[in-house]
Design a protein around this motif. Structure first.
Motif, mmCIF file in Angstrom:
data_model
loop_
_atom_site.group_PDB
_atom_site.id
_atom_site.type_symbol
_atom_site.label_atom_id
_atom_site.label_comp_id
_atom_site.label_asym_id
_atom_site.label_seq_id
_atom_site.Cartn_x
_atom_site.Cartn_y
_atom_site.Cartn_z
ATOM 1 N N ASN A 132 0.820 -1.209 0.000
ATOM 2 C CA ASN A 132 0.000 0.000 0.000
ATOM 3 C C ASN A 132 0.862 1.271 0.000
ATOM 4 O OD1 ASN A 132 0.645 -0.925 2.622
ATOM 5 N ND2 ASN A 132 -0.773 0.505 3.520
ATOM 6 N N TRP A 133 2.141 1.134 -0.330
ATOM 7 C CA TRP A 133 3.064 2.260 -0.418
ATOM 8 C C TRP A 133 3.351 2.579 -1.878
ATOM 9 C CZ3 TRP A 133 4.571 4.788 3.962
ATOM 10 C CH2 TRP A 133 4.433 4.117 5.180
ATOM 11 N N LYS A 134 3.591 3.865 -2.178
ATOM 12 C CA LYS A 134 4.028 4.322 -3.495
ATOM 13 C C LYS A 134 5.345 5.062 -3.315
ATOM 14 C CE LYS A 134 -0.341 6.082 -4.948
ATOM 15 N NZ LYS A 134 -1.011 7.118 -5.713
ATOM 16 N N VAL A 135 6.217 4.950 -4.293
ATOM 17 C CA VAL A 135 7.485 5.679 -4.253
ATOM 18 C C VAL A 135 7.840 6.108 -5.673
ATOM 19 C CG1 VAL A 135 8.902 3.584 -4.446
ATOM 20 C CG2 VAL A 135 9.884 5.641 -3.413
ATOM 21 N N TYR A 164 8.808 9.397 9.739
ATOM 22 C CA TYR A 164 7.408 9.268 9.352
ATOM 23 C C TYR A 164 6.733 10.609 9.631
ATOM 24 C CZ TYR A 164 7.556 4.125 9.381
ATOM 25 O OH TYR A 164 7.831 2.807 9.118
ATOM 26 N N PHE A 177 8.312 7.352 0.479
ATOM 27 C CA PHE A 177 7.292 6.315 0.391
ATOM 28 C C PHE A 177 6.012 6.917 0.957
ATOM 29 C CE2 PHE A 177 11.295 4.043 0.652
ATOM 30 C CZ PHE A 177 11.153 3.045 -0.292
ATOM 31 N N LEU A 178 4.934 6.899 0.165
ATOM 32 C CA LEU A 178 3.666 7.488 0.588
ATOM 33 C C LEU A 178 2.582 6.420 0.660
ATOM 34 C CD1 LEU A 178 5.166 9.714 -1.387
ATOM 35 C CD2 LEU A 178 3.102 10.962 -0.906
ATOM 36 N N SER A 179 1.720 6.538 1.671
ATOM 37 C CA SER A 179 0.569 5.645 1.762
ATOM 38 C C SER A 179 -0.634 6.421 2.269
ATOM 39 C CB SER A 179 0.848 4.471 2.701
ATOM 40 O OG SER A 179 -0.255 3.589 2.687
ATOM 41 N N HIS A 198 -2.551 11.016 4.898
ATOM 42 C CA HIS A 198 -1.498 10.253 4.236
ATOM 43 C C HIS A 198 -0.320 10.176 5.190
ATOM 44 C CE1 HIS A 198 -3.682 11.282 0.546
ATOM 45 N NE2 HIS A 198 -3.673 12.521 0.989
ATOM 46 N N THR A 211 3.920 9.686 5.137
ATOM 47 C CA THR A 211 5.128 9.651 4.318
ATOM 48 C C THR A 211 6.261 9.084 5.154
ATOM 49 O OG1 THR A 211 4.443 11.564 3.010
ATOM 50 C CG2 THR A 211 6.791 11.034 3.011
ATOM 51 N N LEU A 258 8.464 -3.419 3.369
ATOM 52 C CA LEU A 258 8.120 -2.133 3.977
ATOM 53 C C LEU A 258 7.199 -2.358 5.166
ATOM 54 C CD1 LEU A 258 7.480 -0.119 0.695
ATOM 55 C CD2 LEU A 258 9.379 0.197 2.293
#
Length: 187
Positions: A42-45, A107, A76-78, A158, A160, A179
Motif C-alpha cells: 500500500n506504499w508508493k514511491v 514518518y 514512500f507514501l501511503s 497520508h 510519508t 516495507l
C-alpha cells in the motif's frame, strides 16, 4: 459603467476558479496515467525525481514542496492501511515492521490537502532519533504513551516515510523491498 465592471470582475473570478480546477484535475489525471510511482503493497514511491519531466515536476510541486532528489531521499507514501482502507482519524493504526536500511528515516502525517496534520500537541513526525524501538508507532487522535503520531481530526490523511541515503539494495528492489505494515486497530 459600474455594472460592466462588476460583470467583468465576476466573469474573471469564475473563469479563474474554473480554469484552476480544470488545470489541477488535468494534472492529477495526467500524472496518474503516466505511472510515475512504483507500488509496493500500500506504499508508493517515485524512483526518479526527474525535474526535466514537466508532469513529474508539477506532481512534485503539488504534493512534495521542497522535495529532494532520489539520490538523497526516497519518499514512500501511503493513504491506505494493509487492507486497502483509506486512513482516517476515526481509527487508530499501528505501524508494524522495520524501515529499510538507510542513514536516517522519518514518518510524517499529512492531511488530504498534503499539508501537515494539525494537532494540539504540535507533534508532526517520528524519526530515527525520537523512536522508542521497544514499541510500534501508533497513529491516533487520542494521546498515546510511546511513539505517537497524532492524527488530529482528518477524514483522510497520508503518511510519508522518508528514507535518507537508502542503501543500494533498497534502490534496486523498490517493488519488493519489505516495507512496514499500517494496520488498523479495531475498537
Amino acid at each position: 459603467m459600474k455594472n460592466k465592471n462588476f460583470v467583468f470582475i465576476i466573469t474573471f473570478l469564475i473563469s479563474l476558479v474554473f480554469g484552476s480546477y480544470l488545470a489541477i484535475s488535468n494534472l492529477k489525471s495526467s500524472t496518474e496515467k503516466r505511472n510515475l510511482s512504483i507500488i509496493n503493497g500500500n506504499w508508493k514511491v517515485n524512483p526518479k525525481m526527474d525535474l526535466k519531466d514537466d508532469y513529474q515536476r508539477a506532481y512534485i510541486a503539488r504534493i512534495g514542496l521542497f522535495a529532494l532528489d532520489e539520490k538523497e531521499v526516497l519518499y514512500f507514501l501511503s493513504s491506505k492501511d494493509d487492507k486497502g482502507r483509506l486512513l482516517s482519524s476515526e481509527y487508530d493504526y499501528e505501524i508494524i515492521g522495520s524501515v529499510p536500511k538507510g542513514r536516517y528515516w522519518s514518518y510524517t502525517l499529512y492531511g488530504k490537502d498534503y499539508f501537515l496534520v494539525k494537532n494540539k500537541e504540535n507533534i508532526f513526525g517520528i524519526n530515527k532519533e525520537n523512536f522508542d524501538p521497544k514499541h510500534n508507532i501508533i497513529i491516533s487522535s487520542k494521546e498515546q504513551l510511546n511513539n505517537w503520531l497524532p492524527s488530529g481530526n482528518e477524514k483522510q490523511f497520508h503518511i510519508t516515510l522518508r528514507l535518507y541515503n537508502p542503501y543500494e539494495k533498497v534502490y534496486k528492489n523498490l517493488k519488493s523491498i519489505k516495507l512496514p505494515i499500517i494496520r488498523r486497530l479495531e475498537k
